[in-house]
Write a protein that holds these residues in place. Structure first.
Motif, PDB file in Angstrom:
ATOM      1  N   GLN A 199      -3.729   7.427   4.133  1.00 50.67           N
ATOM      2  CA  GLN A 199      -3.685   8.819   3.701  1.00 50.67           C
ATOM      3  C   GLN A 199      -3.072   8.880   2.320  1.00 50.67           C
ATOM      4  O   GLN A 199      -2.024   8.287   2.060  1.00 50.67           O
ATOM      5  N   GLY A 200      -3.735   9.584   1.425  1.00 49.74           N
ATOM      6  CA  GLY A 200      -3.255   9.768   0.061  1.00 49.74           C
ATOM      7  C   GLY A 200      -4.308  10.512  -0.725  1.00 49.74           C
ATOM      8  O   GLY A 200      -5.292  11.007  -0.173  1.00 49.74           O
ATOM      9  N   THR A 201      -4.113  10.577  -2.023  1.00 51.59           N
ATOM     10  CA  THR A 201      -5.134  11.177  -2.866  1.00 51.59           C
ATOM     11  C   THR A 201      -6.291  10.189  -3.012  1.00 51.59           C
ATOM     12  O   THR A 201      -6.129   8.986  -2.755  1.00 51.59           O
ATOM     13  N   ILE A 202      -7.431  10.689  -3.439  1.00 45.34           N
ATOM     14  CA  ILE A 202      -8.578   9.805  -3.645  1.00 45.34           C
ATOM     15  C   ILE A 202      -8.226   8.713  -4.652  1.00 45.34           C
ATOM     16  O   ILE A 202      -8.565   7.546  -4.461  1.00 45.34           O
ATOM     17  N   GLY A 203      -7.514   9.067  -5.720  1.00 43.90           N
ATOM     18  CA  GLY A 203      -7.114   8.087  -6.726  1.00 43.90           C
ATOM     19  C   GLY A 203      -6.192   7.020  -6.157  1.00 43.90           C
ATOM     20  O   GLY A 203      -6.350   5.835  -6.465  1.00 43.90           O
ATOM     21  N   GLN A 204      -5.211   7.423  -5.345  1.00 45.28           N
ATOM     22  CA  GLN A 204      -4.298   6.453  -4.736  1.00 45.28           C
ATOM     23  C   GLN A 204      -5.062   5.490  -3.839  1.00 45.28           C
ATOM     24  O   GLN A 204      -4.838   4.272  -3.884  1.00 45.28           O
ATOM     25  N   ILE A 205      -5.961   6.031  -3.023  1.00 43.13           N
ATOM     26  CA  ILE A 205      -6.732   5.186  -2.115  1.00 43.13           C
ATOM     27  C   ILE A 205      -7.638   4.247  -2.900  1.00 43.13           C
ATOM     28  O   ILE A 205      -7.722   3.052  -2.591  1.00 43.13           O
ATOM     29  N   ASP A 206      -8.299   4.740  -3.931  1.00 44.34           N
ATOM     30  CA  ASP A 206      -9.174   3.893  -4.750  1.00 44.34           C
ATOM     31  C   ASP A 206      -8.395   2.758  -5.403  1.00 44.34           C
ATOM     32  O   ASP A 206      -8.850   1.613  -5.420  1.00 44.34           O
ATOM     33  N   ARG A 207      -7.210   3.057  -5.942  1.00 46.77           N
ATOM     34  CA  ARG A 207      -6.394   2.012  -6.573  1.00 46.77           C
ATOM     35  C   ARG A 207      -5.922   0.991  -5.537  1.00 46.77           C
ATOM     36  O   ARG A 207      -5.920  -0.215  -5.806  1.00 46.77           O
ATOM     37  N   LEU A 226       0.839  -1.200   0.000  1.00 41.70           N
ATOM     38  CA  LEU A 226       0.000   0.000   0.000  1.00 41.70           C
ATOM     39  C   LEU A 226       0.877   1.253   0.000  1.00 41.70           C
ATOM     40  O   LEU A 226       0.513   2.275  -0.579  1.00 41.70           O
ATOM     41  N   VAL A 227       2.038   1.145   0.626  1.00 47.50           N
ATOM     42  CA  VAL A 227       2.989   2.256   0.674  1.00 47.50           C
ATOM     43  C   VAL A 227       3.835   2.293  -0.597  1.00 47.50           C
ATOM     44  O   VAL A 227       3.888   3.297  -1.304  1.00 47.50           O
ATOM     45  N   SER A 228       4.493   1.164  -0.905  1.00 42.76           N
ATOM     46  CA  SER A 228       5.464   1.151  -2.007  1.00 42.76           C
ATOM     47  C   SER A 228       4.816   1.226  -3.387  1.00 42.76           C
ATOM     48  O   SER A 228       5.327   1.916  -4.268  1.00 42.76           O
ATOM     49  N   ASP A 229       3.705   0.550  -3.599  1.00 45.57           N
ATOM     50  CA  ASP A 229       3.092   0.501  -4.931  1.00 45.57           C
ATOM     51  C   ASP A 229       2.034   1.581  -5.152  1.00 45.57           C
ATOM     52  O   ASP A 229       1.785   1.973  -6.291  1.00 45.57           O
ATOM     53  N   TYR A 230       1.391   2.044  -4.061  1.00 40.94           N
ATOM     54  CA  TYR A 230       0.280   2.977  -4.214  1.00 40.94           C
ATOM     55  C   TYR A 230       0.549   4.341  -3.593  1.00 40.94           C
ATOM     56  O   TYR A 230      -0.286   5.225  -3.659  1.00 40.94           O
ATOM     57  N   GLY A 231       1.710   4.514  -2.967  1.00 47.10           N
ATOM     58  CA  GLY A 231       2.129   5.814  -2.458  1.00 47.10           C
ATOM     59  C   GLY A 231       1.359   6.324  -1.258  1.00 47.10           C
ATOM     60  O   GLY A 231       1.351   7.523  -0.989  1.00 47.10           O
ATOM     61  N   LEU A 232       0.705   5.423  -0.533  1.00 50.29           N
ATOM     62  CA  LEU A 232      -0.075   5.836   0.622  1.00 50.29           C
ATOM     63  C   LEU A 232       0.791   5.958   1.870  1.00 50.29           C
ATOM     64  O   LEU A 232       1.827   5.293   1.984  1.00 50.29           O
ATOM     65  N   THR A 233       0.351   6.779   2.792  1.00 51.44           N
ATOM     66  CA  THR A 233       0.871   6.754   4.154  1.00 51.44           C
ATOM     67  C   THR A 233      -0.101   5.879   4.928  1.00 51.44           C
ATOM     68  O   THR A 233      -1.319   6.107   4.881  1.00 51.44           O
ATOM     69  N   VAL A 234       0.419   4.853   5.599  1.00 50.47           N
ATOM     70  CA  VAL A 234      -0.427   3.891   6.306  1.00 50.47           C
ATOM     71  C   VAL A 234      -0.075   3.913   7.785  1.00 50.47           C
ATOM     72  O   VAL A 234       1.086   3.721   8.153  1.00 50.47           O
ATOM     73  N   ASN A 235      -1.085   4.148   8.611  1.00 48.27           N
ATOM     74  CA  ASN A 235      -0.916   4.086  10.051  1.00 48.27           C
ATOM     75  C   ASN A 235      -1.738   2.898  10.546  1.00 48.27           C
ATOM     76  O   ASN A 235      -2.953   2.847  10.313  1.00 48.27           O
ATOM     77  N   ILE A 236      -1.081   1.949  11.208  1.00 48.47           N
ATOM     78  CA  ILE A 236      -1.781   0.812  11.800  1.00 48.47           C
ATOM     79  C   ILE A 236      -2.243   1.266  13.179  1.00 48.47           C
ATOM     80  O   ILE A 236      -1.428   1.492  14.067  1.00 48.47           O
ATOM     81  N   THR A 237      -3.557   1.426  13.338  1.00 49.37           N
ATOM     82  CA  THR A 237      -4.090   1.936  14.599  1.00 49.37           C
ATOM     83  C   THR A 237      -4.459   0.827  15.575  1.00 49.37           C
ATOM     84  O   THR A 237      -4.585   1.079  16.771  1.00 49.37           O
TER      85      THR A 237
END
Length: 89
Positions: free
Chosen positions: A59-67, A29-40
């Motif tokens: 956390q990311g753009t709507i497009g990044q999250i959707d992908r 999710l981080v490396s391929d989709y550029g998201l910031t991921v927080n494990i809560t």
């Protein structure tokens, strides 16, 4: 001119079956989709036996999250979504 790309947050609960424990699902999710991921929150059985459950704040753009969500759906993983302020899944 500054590049103002709106970032958004999405909270999900993700079930990762034991068959995927050796796969870098969350890392992708981080490396391929550029998201910031927080494990809560997370639950994983002793010695990684059984399914794992992860509460993630993406956390990311709507497009990044959707992908990224499409990727998780393509893997056949169970996903619950919670964007409410109550924190109730």
């Amino acid at each position: 001119m500054a590049n103002n790309i709106a970032l958004t947050h999405k909270r999900i609960r993700l079930r990762i079956p034991k068959d995927y424990h050796s796969q870098p699902v969350i890392s992708r999710l981080v490396s391929d989709y550029g998201l910031t991921v927080n494990i809560t929150a997370a639950v994983l059985g002793a010695n990684a036996v059984g399914d794992g459950w992860f509460d993630l704040d993406l956390q990311g753009t709507i497009g990044q999250i959707d992908r990224a969500l499409s990727y998780l759906h393509d893997l056949g993983l169970q996903i619950w979504d919670n964007n409410s302020e109550t924190g109730i899944w």
